[in-house]
Design an enzyme around this catalytic site. Structure first.
Site, PDB file in Angstrom:
ATOM      1  N   GLU A 262      68.079  76.773  26.069  1.00  0.00           N
ATOM      2  CA  GLU A 262      68.666  77.212  24.865  1.00  0.00           C
ATOM      3  C   GLU A 262      68.085  77.115  23.319  1.00  0.00           C
ATOM      4  O   GLU A 262      66.870  76.720  22.816  1.00  0.00           O
ATOM      5  CB  GLU A 262      69.079  75.093  23.969  1.00  0.00           C
ATOM      6  CG  GLU A 262      68.753  74.233  25.313  1.00  0.00           C
ATOM      7  CD  GLU A 262      71.091  74.038  25.439  1.00  0.00           C
ATOM      8  OE1 GLU A 262      71.108  74.988  24.749  1.00  0.00           O
ATOM      9  OE2 GLU A 262      71.673  73.360  26.127  1.00  0.00           O
ATOM     10  N   CYS A 296      70.122  73.438  15.671  1.00  0.00           N
ATOM     11  CA  CYS A 296      70.260  74.732  16.279  1.00  0.00           C
ATOM     12  C   CYS A 296      71.347  74.898  16.064  1.00  0.00           C
ATOM     13  O   CYS A 296      72.553  76.116  16.298  1.00  0.00           O
ATOM     14  CB  CYS A 296      70.107  74.961  17.514  1.00  0.00           C
ATOM     15  SG  CYS A 296      68.165  74.380  18.258  1.00  0.00           S
TER      16      CYS A 296
HETATM   17  C1  UN1 Z   1      69.457  71.226  18.022  1.00  0.00           C
HETATM   18  O1  UN1 Z   1      69.994  71.475  17.199  1.00  0.00           O
HETATM   19  O2  UN1 Z   1      68.547  72.028  18.747  1.00  0.00           O
HETATM   20  O3  UN1 Z   1      74.952  69.218  17.648  1.00  0.00           O
HETATM   21  C2  UN1 Z   1      70.415  70.008  18.441  1.00  0.00           C
HETATM   22  C3  UN1 Z   1      73.806  68.648  16.927  1.00  0.00           C
HETATM   23  C4  UN1 Z   1      72.625  67.249  18.153  1.00  0.00           C
HETATM   24  C5  UN1 Z   1      71.925  68.357  18.409  1.00  0.00           C
HETATM   25  C6  UN1 Z   1      71.182  69.568  18.781  1.00  0.00           C
HETATM   26  N1  UN1 Z   1      73.688  66.550  18.548  1.00  0.00           N
HETATM   27  O4  UN1 Z   1      73.187  68.341  15.935  1.00  0.00           O
END
Ligand code: UN1
Length: 506
Positions: A262, A296
């Site tokens: 990821e 992310c």
């Molecule tokens: C991340 O940003 O590493 O969709 C994960 C989201 C969260 C997960 C993000 N449930 O913002």
């Protein structure tokens, strides 16, 4: 009024004690854990050595040999107990997320809720690890697909979701029959220790969890390297930068381990003329500024139709100017601190580059906050084109705005970056939304309509394509990454017909 708060140090100590974390783990160590709220040191943790890492993997492997034979619904019972522990500790653990990662109170609690949700999901899943019955061409044969535990899972997680990402992996791994060895971000060791303490309480109540089933190894790069290189780790699940993924991927691949990556995102939203601007403004504000732009899935690029560009921009400019920035513990704060000085350096470099590439920057300056914490006003940057700076991921609250009226061009811009995590379209035209979600639409792992690209629920598979790494975590059939698949062909007849009509009569 909120302030003055007790300093993060005193509060952290009280929380760690309440969360049952052995004091020896967070005092007297060589690694300073800091709160981004004030920059102050809140604990001194001990780094694990690569040797300790290998010992933890050996113990996890021993645990695997026992755990894989425990019936999956029974394994689910351990995860149910873990979920109970997390429910009971939600407010303290959420607060610790706020202190250690700088998330707002609501986001800290949301992170723990996400952990609880995935535990519930995994408990149900523990009774649904279905295989298939497959039509066979041979008479009196049966062909089936069965799923079995894989082995030790190594988890490497990032600071921005310091505990939720562990839970996405661990809740699934545990019901799938796999032990977990976890290297949390060196920026967020304390929440990891607290979660491990919660796991240990659950394991004690469960009564028959083998030692070594879950381990946390605080440490730097050497610990991660030891984890990725070890033959006994059959799945490496790593969340972080694309640069990190480029190191992890080949090492794991060289020993034919599975990887679940990821990595970076450079998420866009397209705004079309029929969009409901009330929804769009709120969704964009949350996705671009929430968590101080350090998800992310943060919205980093906005691709707007000329007809709505000016009204949208004036509303966004107002939101950007008025949003409350500061101590994330304060009621009303929506933007907490950046994680550290390096994050600010990257942000200001990107803004300089944006200016040099023709961008008009609104916001993006440092603002006052408590202590040495690094607080910034999120930046809204109008760009003449999708230039180099727009195409790279800067892990900070910068939203680049591009004008583009043609739907196909907007989709092309959405896709014309190296990353492929999340995306969104704001439209009330069903043709546009369906096209965006179709094979010729967004090339990302997540494609949303009339909601922003962040804030995903655990029920869907989470992850993305291209430089995002291709991995999928959490819901849907992501569990399959944590199990090995066996195709079983069983002959219950008295003859031995070969497939494809091949003859081999001896
Ligand atoms: C991340 O940003 O590493 O969709 C994960 C989201 C969260 C997960 C993000 N449930 O913002």
């Amino acid at each position: 009024m909120n302030a003055p708060w007790q300093g993060p140090l005193a509060e952290t100590e009280a929380l760690l004690t309440k969360l049952g974390v052995d004091q020896r783990l967070w005092t007297g160590g060589a690694r300073a854990a800091r709160s981004p709220i004030t920059g102050e040191i809140i604990a001194r943790v001990h780094d694990a050595s690569p040797d300790e890492c290998r010992r933890a993997i050996a113990a996890a492997h021993d645990a695997f040999l026992i755990w894989r034979a425990v019936p999956a619904p029974r394994r689910g019972e351990l995860v149910r107990l873990l979920g109970d522990e997390l429910r009971a500790a939600k407010s303290e653990l959420g607060r610790l997320v706020t202190l250690e990662a700088g998330k707002t109170v609501s986001e800290g609690l949301g992170e723990v809720q996400e952990m609880i949700d995935i535990c519930d999901y995994a408990v149900g899943l523990s009774r649904q690890l279905f295989g298939l019955a497959i039509a066979t061409e041979r008479p009196e044969h049966r062909m089936a697909e069965t799923w079995h535990p894989l082995g030790v899972v190594g988890v490497i997680s990032a600071f921005n979701f310091p505990v939720a990402v562990w839970s996405w992996n661990s809740a699934l791994a545990l019901v799938c029959g796999d032990p977990v060895v976890w290297k949390p971000s060196e920026k967020t060791p304390l929440t990891a220790l607290a979660v491990q303490a919660a796991f240990e309480r659950a394991a004690q109540k469960f009564g028959e969890a083998p030692a070594g089933l879950s381990a946390v190894l605080v440490g730097g790069r050497e610990v991660g390297e030891a984890l990725v290189a070890d033959e006994r780790v059959r799945l490496v699940s790593a969340t972080g930068s694309t640069a990190m993924g480029r190191m992890v991927g080949p090492v794991a691949a060289a020993r034919f381990a599975r990887v679940l990556l990821e990595l970076g995102g450079n998420n866009a939203a397209i705004v079309r003329p029929t969009a409901d601007l009330d929804i769009a403004v709120r969704a964009i504000a949350f996705a671009a500024m929430g968590t101080a732009g350090q998800r992310c899935t943060t919205l980093r690029r906005l691709i707007v139709h000329e007809d709505v560009l000016e009204p949208l921009m004036s509303r966004l400019e107002r939101a950007y100017a008025s949003v409350q920035i500061g101590d994330p513990r304060d009621t009303g704060t929506l933007i907490g601190p950046l994680i550290d000085e390096a994050a600010w350096q990257a942000m200001s470099r990107a803004l300089d580059d944006a200016r040099a590439q023709g961008g008009q920057v609104i916001g993006g300056e440092r603002v006052d906050g408590p202590g040495e914490g690094i607080y910034v006003r999120p930046a809204l940057v109008r760009m003449p084109a999708q230039s180099e700076v727009v195409r790279r991921e800067t892990f900070a609250p910068i939203l680049y705005v591009l004008a583009s009226s043609d739907m196909d061009e907007a989709i092309a811009l959405n896709n014309d970056v190296a990353q492929g995590l999340s995306s969104a379209i704001f439209t009330n035209d069903v043709r546009e939304s369906e096209k965006f979600c179709s094979a010729v639409g967004s090339d990302c792992g997540i494609a949303n309509v009339n909601i922003g690209p962040s804030g995903a629920e655990i029920g869907g598979a989470f992850g993305g394509e291209k430089e995002t790494g291709g991995g999928r975590e959490a819901g849907s059939d992501s569990w399959k990454a944590y199990m090995r698949r066996a195709t079983n062909t069983v002959n219950y007849g008295r003859t031995l017909p070969l497939a494809q009509g091949v003859k081999f009569d001896i």
